[in-house]
Motif scaffolding. Sequence first.
Motif, PDB file in Angstrom:
ATOM      1  N   SER A   1      33.383  35.566  43.818  1.00 32.25           N
ATOM      2  CA  SER A   1      32.209  35.294  42.980  1.00 32.25           C
ATOM      3  C   SER A   1      31.408  34.116  43.544  1.00 32.25           C
ATOM      4  O   SER A   1      31.908  33.390  44.415  1.00 32.25           O
TER       5      SER A   1
ATOM      6  N   HIS B   1      37.838  37.941  42.240  1.00 32.47           N
ATOM      7  CA  HIS B   1      37.838  38.891  41.126  1.00 32.47           C
ATOM      8  C   HIS B   1      38.396  40.231  41.596  1.00 32.47           C
ATOM      9  O   HIS B   1      38.100  40.678  42.705  1.00 32.47           O
TER      10      HIS B   1
ATOM     11  N   ARG C   1      40.408  36.370  38.342  1.00 32.55           N
ATOM     12  CA  ARG C   1      40.010  37.146  37.165  1.00 32.55           C
ATOM     13  C   ARG C   1      40.239  38.630  37.459  1.00 32.55           C
ATOM     14  O   ARG C   1      40.029  39.095  38.576  1.00 32.55           O
TER      15      ARG C   1
END
Lengths: 192, 530
Positions: free
Chosen positions: B55, B61, B102
């Motif tokens: 990101s 991610h 994430r």
Amino acid sequence: MLLDWPAEKQELQEHLKRAIRWQMLASAPVVARIPHVTLQEGRKLVFVYPDGSRKEVELTAHEASWEVERDELIRGGGKHLLQAVESLGGAMAKDVETAFFRTLREASEKTGAMFRGETAQDLAAASLRALKSMDIEFDEDGRPEVLMVVSPEMIKRLAELENPKMRKRVDSVLEKKRDEWLRRESRRRLAD
Amino acid sequence: MSGFVERVVEDWLTNSDERSYQLPFASYLTKSGHKVKYVSSHGALEHGKDIISISPQREMHAYQLKAGNINLASWREMAGEVREAATVPVEIPGIARRAVDRAFLVLTGRVADPVRNQITLINDDHISRGYAPIETVELPELVGKFTAVFESFFPATIAPLHDLVRLYLQNGRGPQSKSTLFTVLENVVGSPSRPSAMARALSNLVVAAEFAAAPYRGSRNSISVIDTWVIAACHILRLARRLSLHPRYWKQPLGFCQQAIGSAGTDLLDECFSRDHFLEGDPLLDAAFLPHRKSIVLGYMGAAVNSRFIQGKEVREHSARLLDVLHRERPLGGWGEGTWNYYLNLALALRHTPDGDTTAEAMVASWLADTCPRRPPWPKDPYWTADDEVSLSRQREQSTREEPERSRISYTAAAATGFLARRMLRNTLKWAWSAFSRYLLAQVVPAEPWRELDWTIEETCLELQVLPITGSWSKLREQAAAQRSALFGEEESWLLPYFLCVYPHRTTPALSGELDFLTSSPSFRKEWSN
């Protein structure tokens, strides 16, 4: 606005363009007989010869117009379309043929491939001389591929010359041309 | 407008499978400032991760993509995979092995409440063990994300909107409308002046390409999917060339195209090798279409094999199987010089076996004889397509009027001659010379080389080469060796085989020769250079 049929009109317009082209070819039979090259992309054509020389062919725009009163169109109910096709096709043919003959005349004057004659004998001799001076190709069936462009008046005069003696002289020239062509073609091969 | 776009996007998403929206989603991430590090080809190394990105905040991610709603039953089947997305560390070349920051479960439907409860429990466990919790992106949020991308090109292109929607609504069983798609994508990209705006425009282009490919993907029509993505790839490359863009702006979107094309190529090979005929629909009707389909399908299969070879993959088995299919499907149909690129791809893909090599040479020799007949009718030029050939109205139009005779022109004889000369097939050429030397050898020479990527080149010249009566073998060999093209750089050369199938009117000897070179063995290349 009022109801309209844009897609159908587009289709009709495309059809009209083709119809005008066909009308033009029908009205310009000499041009229609010349093998053609279609440019699908771009607007330039270049010939590249075996010696490396290049010759660019200039494209010429041809335009034609046709006029009719709006009231006449409204009253005509569509019949003017046919007239427009004939008129535009004919005008275009005239324009294209004029340009074609001009180019042909210029080239013929340079190469001496033009002939004329005052008397029947002069004309016969001149036409045979022109035939002799030409590089004539023969098709796969041995038929000569010759294009001679003459005026309607000269066609009549040439037709008057048609007799067995003249036929024999023409055949003899063509035979020689065929021999020349065969000699030339016998060199058509892949060498070292 | 906004409501309309949302509905279109929602319709597209709800009809997509997870593979269909994978590349557009990756493209959306790129546009949002992410660096996409991995896009799954749905192999064994996924560990629940379809896309991995870094990101703008430098977090890693992982995204798992799913199609449709998730109820308790379907959740039980996928729960392990989803947990892996958050817990199994990422191993990608060039990045140190690490767990993701994430993890997202992205779906084109909604999560049922009991499943939501289970995800909450899993997340409690993940947090306590130091793993990323699983975040969900459901249909409304996904529609919102894509709408933002779509709206950035939809409102600017109101006029072609009709065309784009028309492409989306096409019957997926048919051919892609390539010239329309080219224009639509041109409008999607627009003419941004700054490189950063260009990068965003290229992300849009990837989304639009998948949107246009959707009906074909839904019908499993791999050839039209390939057509769509190849045109998108060509757009990216032509912009890169035209504006001399730094690769960082276009490498990633081109990579997405490569993935989509490669995947559709694999699907095509799998399907064709598993079928025992190429019939589609009612056999009575299809008999008239079948010969043309055979040529096209075999040409694209050849392109898939050639592209793999260029990328350094093993293709011998595919080449041998392709030869078997060719033997079964012969004779193939032709519609003029527009068939050449399919024949060429097929011939070059066959030569990885001794039998195939002989067949390839025979195919090209017979092409040269057929494309330069001694008597009219002369073959149609390469702009006449298979679609024209099978269209009744276009056939009727052709037969009702007598067209003036076409000059003896060949767009493909020079390429076929080059192929044979490079293989020292002198006797074949000696025999063919008397016919093809009467032809003018045509090739389109654009003002700038990259314009060959345009569907229709405005600024170009048609060069007609007049051959001498007595030809020279050594000169022919010299010309054959010079038949190379720099249209595609080394890293994009995988695209050339497909490009030739999608653009059948690009038949220059240089492009054909380049494909020959790229698909040759090292020893043949060495001889070529000498």
